[in-house]
Design a protein around this motif. Structure first.
Motif: not given
Length: 568
Positions: A228-230, A235-238, A241-248, A267-271
């Motif tokens: 999923x391209x962020x 997304x309405x969030x940075x 938020x994606x990174x932290x939600x996937x850390x658990x 995946x992050x937009x620039x990637x």
């Protein structure tokens, strides 16, 4: 307060003594406000509505949010204590068990996946001689292996399929002519932009825009992974938020046919821009614009995703707790009330207070559910049809308990006319407004409006339609199987205050207490508003149970087809 493991005998002793303390501490209820006369509501039901007691709701919330229950994390001892407490209250209140094998409980089989980041690798590998792009986990990409395997390897072609949506009612199919079996779907978060309410509901987000849908649709088409391209505005969030939600860890239902991806990833937009450049598709933002217009066609990139993913996996059971109040007539017309009882449990790595007590989220919904159940069960007149009360687990893990309930309802979904859900009703005073997002989508809406007016409750529109809140609470799991469903949420207007005050209270809660250990019971909380919304929901449920015909979704609604299917 730091968690300290207790010996089993001490745990039982403390549990019993605390239960007795909470129940004996419920003082004589303060005089409850009169219930207004509502057309079609019999006198006995009105009396039962009036019996709903804010102090009883307080007692339930206080107990469920004690440190003793360890944050009610699914599959933990605190989870089991909470379920047993709710079942005991159902029994004391006079309900009948409606779980499996004539018990109060419905077993929910789950497994949790935690990606081992330092042993996980991702890269984009071009078909030509170009150099591969190595991805840094957390900074560039996050992912979960939904299959629950401890280790998996992927080497698969990437297909850009726009928003990854198949929506026949809007004549939209990003997968047209594309074979996704064994491939990776590269998709955009959200959905095609629209100002037209007849096309993806205009500015309001439909389920097609939710990231969960992206995973499910790709899995149904045989994909092995999704990227999923962020982009923050979509997304309405940075990215954080994606990174932290996937850390658990992330839990899944065992046997879920839609949880088959070996890489459910963002995946992050620039990637993503680097990937499109490598694949010869040019500017990413231009590609996003083009994908939102008719005429888009999916394209396979000359690039593979190569990955090795290692995961820590644990399998466990939790339970939904289900009770029933028999109605005057058997057969269809049943009403269902839901509220999740789980929260986030304990963070063993945190310093200081590491228990996520979840007093407001969702001790309040459980307290309301239990008090409504008592009022229904002890009414001198039976409701027109059966009324079910389900306190569900694993909501914080992705609506999993309610998803299981929707797949395995206590009676066929076609026989349930309405689900009313309660989730996080802040005990801060008496509301004069409610947010019932989704209620306008069913033909019971005129009755809802009448009852709300009678209760002096302004009906507010969804303040952020683009955020898709309708798809983020447990009622959605019931809507997905066709049951008309919505949540009863308070608005921001409260007695003796203006809306700015209510808004400030919500902002403070979200900033300082939401999903934090500080979401703890407070003695100065005012539960009169919880009781008012319980009475409001009681009346709606009673009237829904007495409808001559089942409640239906309005023609053309996205859940209308599921309602029809439930009757096949």
């Amino acid at each position: 307060m730091t968690y300290d493991a207790l010996a089993e005998t001490m745990m039982i002793r403390k549990f019993l003594s605390t239960s007795a303390l909470v129940l004996s501490a419920v003082c004589a209820a303060a005089q409850q406000p009169a219930v207004p006369e509502v057309p079609g509501l019999p006198a006995a039901a009105r009396a039962a509505t009036a019996s709903i007691d804010s102090e009883k709701i307080r007692a339930h919330v206080r107990f469920l949010s004690l440190d003793l229950l360890e944050g009610r994390g699914p599959g933990t001892r605190g989870d089991r204590l909470a379920a047993e407490y709710i079942a005991t209250q159902f029994s004391l209140e006079g309900l009948q068990p409606a779980g499996e094998n004539h018990t109060w409980f419905q077993r929910v089989p789950l497994y949790a996946v935690h990606t081992t980041e330092d042993k996980t690798d991702f890269s984009f590998v071009p078909a030509s001689g170009s150099q591969s792009i190595e991805l840094h986990y957390g900074e560039d990409i996050v992912a979960k292996d939904q299959t629950g395997q401890p280790s998996t390897d992927i080497d698969a072609p990437i297909v850009f399929v726009g928003y990854g949506i198949h929506a026949p009612e809007y004549q939209w199919d990003d997968y047209a002519g594309v074979d996704m079996k064994g491939k990776i779907a590269l998709v955009i978060v959200n959905e095609p932009p629209s100002e037209d309410e007849s096309f993806f509901k205009g500015k309001a987000l439909t389920y097609y825009g939710r990231w969960t849908y992206k995973y499910e649709e790709a899995a149904r088409r045989g994909a092995v992974g999704v990227l999923i391209i962020h982009r923050t505005d979509l997304a309405s969030y940075g990215w954080n938020v994606v990174r932290n939600s996937q850390a658990i860890e992330k839990s899944y239902l065992q046997g879920d046919p839609d949880a088959t991806l070996r890489a459910a990833a963002w995946i992050q937009h620039d990637v993503a821009q680097k990937l499109l450049t490598l694949g010869g598709l040019g500017d990413l933002d231009q590609a996003i614009d083009s994908a939102g217009k008719r005429g888009f066609h999916g394209v396979e990139l000359p690039v593979h995703l190569k990955a090795h993913i290692e995961s820590r996996v644990r399998r466990y059971d939790s339970t939904n707790v289900i009770g029933r109040v028999p109605g005057a007539a058997s057969g269809g017309g049943a009403v269902l009330y839901t509220a999740h009882y789980d929260h986030l449990g304990i963070d063993p790595d945190a310093k200081g207070d590491n228990i996520y007590n979840g007093a407001a989220d969702n001790g309040t919904g459980c307290g309301i559910l239990l008090e409504m159940a008592r009022a229904f069960a002890q009414s001198t007149q039976k409701p027109p049809h059966d009324v079910y009360f389900a306190s569900v687990t694993a909501e914080e893990q992705g609506l999993l308990g309610s998803q299981y309930l929707g797949i395995h309802p206590p009676v066929p979904a076609s026989g349930i006319t309405l689900d009313l859900n309660y989730d996080m009703v802040l005990p801060i005073g008496i509301p004069r407004s409610v947010n019932l997002t989704g209620a306008e989508r069913i033909d019971f809406w005129p009755t809802i409006r009448t009852v709300a007016k009678t209760f002096d409750l302004d009906l507010l529109p969804d303040p952020t339609p683009g955020a898709g809140h309708y798809y983020r609470s447990d009622h959605f799991s019931l809507a997905r199987v066709g049951i008309p469903a919505f949540s009863v949420d308070q608005g921001e207007l409260f007695e003796s205050h203006d809306e700015s005050w209510g808004h400030a209270q919500y902002e403070d809660y979200v900033a300082h207490h939401y999903h934090q250990p500080s979401d703890e019971y407070r003695a100065d909380w005012d539960f009169r508003g919880n009781a008012k919304l319980a009475r409001f929901g009681f009346v709606l449920g009673w009237l829904a149970s007495g409808q001559a015909k089942p409640i239906e979704w309005k023609p053309g609604d996205e859940f209308e087809a599921a309602r029809r299917k439930s009757r096949d």
